[in-house]
Design an enzyme around this catalytic site. Structure first.
Site, PDB file in Angstrom:
ATOM      1  N   HIS A  70       2.209  -0.508   8.795  1.00 60.54           N
ATOM      2  CA  HIS A  70       2.002  -0.566   7.337  1.00 60.54           C
ATOM      3  C   HIS A  70       1.437  -1.915   6.886  1.00 60.54           C
ATOM      4  O   HIS A  70       1.177  -2.108   5.702  1.00 60.54           O
ATOM      5  CB  HIS A  70       3.313  -0.298   6.590  1.00 60.54           C
ATOM      6  CG  HIS A  70       3.904   1.042   6.875  1.00 60.54           C
ATOM      7  ND1 HIS A  70       3.190   2.217   6.703  1.00 60.54           N
ATOM      8  CD2 HIS A  70       5.133   1.416   7.333  1.00 60.54           C
ATOM      9  CE1 HIS A  70       3.964   3.241   7.036  1.00 60.54           C
ATOM     10  NE2 HIS A  70       5.135   2.787   7.437  1.00 60.54           N
TER      11      HIS A  70
HETATM   12 ZN   LIG Z   1       7.699   5.546  10.260  1.00 67.98          ZN
END
Ligand SMILES: [Zn+2]
Length: 309
Positions: free
Chosen positions: A129
Site C-alpha cells: 500500500h
Molecule cells: Zn492485505
C-alpha cells in the site's frame, strides 16, 4: 536449497502495540522457528539482509515523504494505530521503522537471490500500500518497487511482474509502477475493502466477498498464465498475503489454510515451469493463524523445490 531471507530485527515489539492492531509483529520469527522445528532449515541456513539504505529508499520515495516519517502523527496514521502519535519519535524510529527497513532490505536481497538461484523467499516485506509519496494500510516503504528499481538499474532485469494475491489491492505498488513501462502488476483482490480508491493496474482481478478456495484457485489457474505469457518477465515478485484466509478479520474470502498452501505452490509452479525467477514476500495476514499458514505453505514449496541436500 532455496534461499530464505530473514533477520531477527524484522519483528516488531513496541510496548503492546499489537493490542491496537490485528497484526502479529512476531509472525516472522514464528515462521522461522517453525521451519527449524520441522527440520527444513537449521538456524545458520537463513540469509540475513542488510537494512535498506537511504539510497534504496530514495529510488522510489520522495525526500519529503521520507522526512515526514520522523513525525509520530504521520506514522500513526499510516500504521492505523493512533496511539503511536503519543510515542517519542526515537521509539517509533527504532521499534517500527527499523524493522520495516530490514524487511525492505530483505526484499531487495530476495530478488537478487531469485535472479541467481531461480527462487528465494523473504520472511517479511510485501508492503504493497506504500507509494512514492504516501504510506497507508500498515505499509511505509514500497519494498517490491524499490527492489524492482534496484535490479532494473543494476542487474539487467528488463521486465518485472508483481503477482499480488494479498486480499487487498496493491494500490501503492500499482501507483509506482504506472510511471515505469517495464513494470507490471497482476492483482487478485476483494473489491469492497481497503483501499477505498483503487489504482489502475495491468491485470486486475477484482472479486466480491465470499469467494471459496476452489473458486479462488480456479480464477488464478485461468488468469495468471495469460499474464505471465503476455509480460514474459525476467523476475516475478510474488506478494503471498495470507489474508484471503476464511478467518481473517480484514477480508471476506473463505479459503482454508490448505487452499492457501495450494495457491502458493500453484503460483511458484506456474512461474518456475516457465523458468522465470521468483521472489516470494509474505505481505498481509491478520488472523492469529497467519504465521502457521505461511509456515505450512513454505514447507510445501521447500518440499517440492529444494534440491537434494
Ligand atoms: Zn492485505
Amino acid at each position: 536449497m532455496i534461499p530464505i531471507v530473514y533477520h531477527p530485527r524484522y519483528n516488531i515489539t513496541a510496548f503492546g502495540l499489537e493490542r491496537y492492531h490485528p497484526f502479529d509483529g512476531r509472525k516472522y520469527r514464528r515462521i522461522h522457528d517453525a521451519l527449524i522445528r520441522h527440520g527444513l532449515r537449521r538456524p545458520g541456513d537463513f540469509v540475513r539482509p542488510r537494512k535498506a539504505t537511504r539510497d534504496d529508499l530514495r529510488c522510489v520515495h520522495s525526500e519529503d515523504y521520507l522526512r515526514s516519517l520522523r513525525r509520530p502523527d504521520v506514522l500513526g496514521t499510516i500504521l492505523e494505530v493512533p496511539i503511536i502519535r503519543r510515542l517519542p519519535a526515537w521509539v517509533v524510529r527504532w521499534r517500527i521503522l527499523r524493522p520495516m527497513r530490514y524487511a525492505t532490505g530483505g526484499t531487495i536481497l530476495a530478488c537478487r537471490l531469485a535472479l541467481k538461484h531461480g527462487l528465494a523467499i523473504n520472511l517479511g516485506g510485501g508492503y504493497h500500500h506504500a507509494a512514492s509519496d504516501r504510506g497507508g494500510g500498515f505499509c511505509v516503504y514500497s519494498d517490491a518497487a524499490i527492489a524492482a528499481r534496484r535490479l532494473h538499474d543494476e542487474e539487467n532485469m528488463t521486465r518485472v511482474l508483481v503477482v499480488d494475491l494479498d486480499a487487498h489491492q496493491g494500490n501503492g505498488t500499482a501507483a509506482v509502477f504506472r510511471g515505469w513501462k517495464w513494470a507490471f502488476i497482476y492483482d487478485l483482490y476483494e473489491d469492497g475493502i481497503f483501499p477505498a480508491r483503487k489504482e489502475p493496474e495491468d491485470y486486475p482481478q477484482p472479486v466480491g466477498p465470499g469467494l471459496t478456495g476452489p473458486e479462488y484457485l480456479d480464477l488464478v489457474r485461468e488468469t495468471l498464465p495469460d499474464a505471465l505469457d503476455a509480460v514474459q518477465p525476467d523476475l516475478v515478485v510474488y506478494n503471498a498475503g495470507s489474508d484471503p484466509y476464511g478467518r481473517d478479520p480484514l477480508a471476506h474470502f473463505r479459503l482454508t489454510a490448505g487452499d492457501l498452501a495450494e495457491r502458493d505452490l500453484l503460483v511458484v509452479t506456474e512461474v518456475r515451469e516457465r523458468a522465470i525467477p521468483l521472489a516470494m514476500l509474505l505481505s498481509g495476514g491478520y488472523s492469529a493463524e497467519s504465521w502457521r499458514i505461511h509456515a505450512d505453505a513454505i514447507e510445501g514449496i521447500l518440499t517440492r523445490f529444494d534440491g537434494p541436500p
